[in-house]
Structures are given as C-alpha cells and as structure tokens.
Design an enzyme around this catalytic site. Structure first.
Site, short mmCIF file in Angstrom:
data_model
loop_
_atom_site.label_atom_id
_atom_site.label_comp_id
_atom_site.label_asym_id
_atom_site.label_seq_id
_atom_site.Cartn_x
_atom_site.Cartn_y
_atom_site.Cartn_z
N LYS A 138 2.31 -7.84 -0.82
CA LYS A 138 3.29 -8.81 -0.35
C LYS A 138 4.21 -9.36 -1.43
O LYS A 138 5.33 -9.80 -1.15
CB LYS A 138 2.57 -9.97 0.35
CG LYS A 138 1.94 -9.63 1.69
CD LYS A 138 2.98 -9.48 2.78
CE LYS A 138 2.34 -9.42 4.16
NZ LYS A 138 3.36 -9.36 5.24
N SER A 154 -3.96 -2.10 1.35
CA SER A 154 -2.85 -3.04 1.18
C SER A 154 -3.20 -4.35 0.50
O SER A 154 -2.30 -5.06 0.03
CB SER A 154 -2.19 -3.32 2.54
OG SER A 154 -3.15 -3.81 3.46
#
Length: 325
Positions: free
Chosen positions: A52, A308
């Site tokens: 992110k 992720s």
C-alpha cells in the site's frame, strides 16, 4: 479513464529510493508441493509491511504545496492507513485516518506510530466515506482513496512491473500470476504492467468466499455490490464491490477470479511460516491458499505469486500457527 503503462513507469520513477524493490524468491519445496515453479513476490518486506505504501506515496508526492499544507484524509482497516501515514511523514503532510474500531491493533498502533491522527468509527453503523468527506470538507484536505484513484493504481502497478522484470532477469516467462483482490487497486495496476510486458501471461485474482464481489461482478459483466453477513479472516479484503476505475481494467485483463475459505487461508499462512519462513497476513495469503487448495491449475507452469502484506496481530497469528483457526 484507464491507467496506462506509461503512468506506472512514471510512478516507479517517483518511488525510486522511497519504496523497496521487494525480491522475487523461489522455494524448491513449494515447487515440489505444487508441481509448478513458483516465483514469490513478498510485499511483506515493503515499507509498512504491505504494498500500500507504493500507491499512497505516488498519489501524495504529486500534491501541490498548498494541498500538502491542508493535509490528507484516508479511510482504511489498516495497510492503506499505514501507507498514507508513512508517506505523509516523509512528505511533511498532516494526515488523518478513519479506521474501524475493530481494526487489528498492530495496524492501528503502526498508523499512529507514523504520526497520523486516527479517528475510529463503527463499521456496522457508520459510513467511513461520509466521515472522511466531512473531515476533508472541514479542513480542505485531500482524500487519498485506498484503490479508486489513477495515481494509487499506478503506484500499486509497480509491483507487477518489478515482478515481470525480475522474472525476465531470471530468464523465466510467467505463465500465470496470482494476486489478492480487495477493491482492485493492486491487481488492476499490476495487470496493466504485466499484460504490457508479457501479454501471454494469465492473471487470476483471489478473494475471500464471503467477499467475492469481484468474482460475481465478472460473472454479471458489471459491478456488483454484496452485503456480507459475516466477517472474513481476511480483514484487508473486506470490500463490498470492485472500484469504478479498477473494475473495467479487471474485466479487460483478468482470466478470472477464484474464492478461498478462511480455513484454506489459515492453512496457507501456516505453510508460509513453516516452509517459506514468512509471516503473511490473511489477506496477503489468499493467492497461496488458492494454489494449495487446487483452485487454480498451476501444474507444469511458471507462476508469479504476490504476497501482498504481512501485518497480522500476533495473537491471531499464534492461533493460526497452532491450528486453532
């Protein structure tokens, strides 16, 4: 408006020296288990412990001096919150993050640790979007979306850009790439980069069973919003619908989306810890879960697997590792 490969390249240039070029790692033991060659992209090693940061920084570094002075607002259960908070600290921008009151403690503490102000809300009775909009209006701040923003998508797409180029450096051609799906920022940005550099590569998304909005949307040919009745172990992927900007890219580039259960995710987290020596949060581990559960045909193929994020509460992780979940 779609996101172009040129924009992803520009994002990579902005992120140079700020984001980590996470490695591409290989486990012969996992290959043997799956009958495939799996090249793992561990964004668990990225700044803030998740991909992110890439999108948040790419969005915020482009703000004007006046916009920076008025600050930014974001809403997130954790990883986007941390990405925005760190980018804000690096760029000298005030940041307020709207987070659910039941967000993982480790993500809340990290967000505050980067210097951001946190405002909690009740995810069952309040709208985080409405709260963020009110704060932004009062302060004149810029909202930094978690996924539905061209600059954010382009920043996340640098994961796919690195993945293909690293595979090429290893003289490997990717048959398949497997990536988590929440709102779609990561997989849409990655798919643009991957399909530009390696058109023959198939891209599959993976969602939690209770939040399979992207899978349903692809089946319907249009965005579908779901109303889940239960929570998922994958707190990072609890999006009720794909984004307005991300879904057209997903529809154009993906070969499909599969869904995994919480039990399959927990098994993948255990294997990642035991075999790969990696701590992966539930949402970050859905791709591995899909491969282990046979949801995707990987045998004989070269597979790019994106893990992720790795921000998981220690208590939850201990329960998973001990087989209690």
């Amino acid at each position: 408006m779609s996101v172009s490969f040129v924009e992803i390249g520009a994002a990579a240039a902005r992120l140079e020296g700020q984001a980590v070029h996470t490695p591409l790692i290989h486990s012969p033991a996992l290959d043997e288990r799956l009958g495939a060659k799996v090249l793992i992209k561990p964004e668990t090693m990225q700044r803030v412990g998740a991909f992110k940061f890439r999108g948040a920084y790419n969005r915020m570094v482009q703000l004007s001096t006046e916009e920076r002075a008025r600050g930014v607002v974001a809403f997130s259960s954790g990883n986007h919150a941390q990405g925005v908070a760190l980018a804000a600290r690096l760029l000298g921008i005030p940041a307020l993050i709207v987070m659910p009151s039941d967000a993982p403690k480790v993500k809340v503490e990290a967000t505050k640790g980067y210097g951001a102000e946190v405002r909690f809300y009740d995810r069952m009775t309040e709208s985080r979007e409405a709260i963020a909009a009110e704060v932004a209006a009062d302060r004149g701040s810029t909202i930094v979306p978690a996924f539905d923003d061209e600059h954010v998508i382009a920043g996340q797409g640098t994961v796919g850009l690195e993945l293909v180029r690293q595979a090429e450096a290893m003289r490997e051609a990717l048959d398949l790439v497997v990536c988590p799906v929440g709102g779609g920022g990561l997989i849409s940005g990655c798919s643009v980069a991957i399909k530009t550099l390696s058109p023959q590569t198939q891209i599959f998304g993976v969602e939690p069973e209770a939040y399979d909005d992207t899978r349903r949307s692809l089946a319907a040919g249009e965005r579908v919003t779901i109303k889940p009745q239960v929570r998922s172990l994958c707190d990072a992927l609890e999006s009720p619908a794909p984004g307005e900007l991300t879904f057209p890219i997903i529809k154009r580039c993906l070969a499909g989306v599969v869904a995994v259960s919480d039990a399959e995710v927990a098994e993948a987290m255990r294997l990642a810890f035991a075999m790969l020596k990696l701590v992966v949060e539930p949402g970050g581990c859905v791709g591995l879960a899909a491969l282990l559960a046979g949801k995707l045909d990987a045998r004989g193929k070269t597979v790019g697997l994106i893990l992720s994020g790795g921000n998981v509460d220690p208590e939850l992780f201990a329960r998973v590792v001990q087989g209690e979940l």
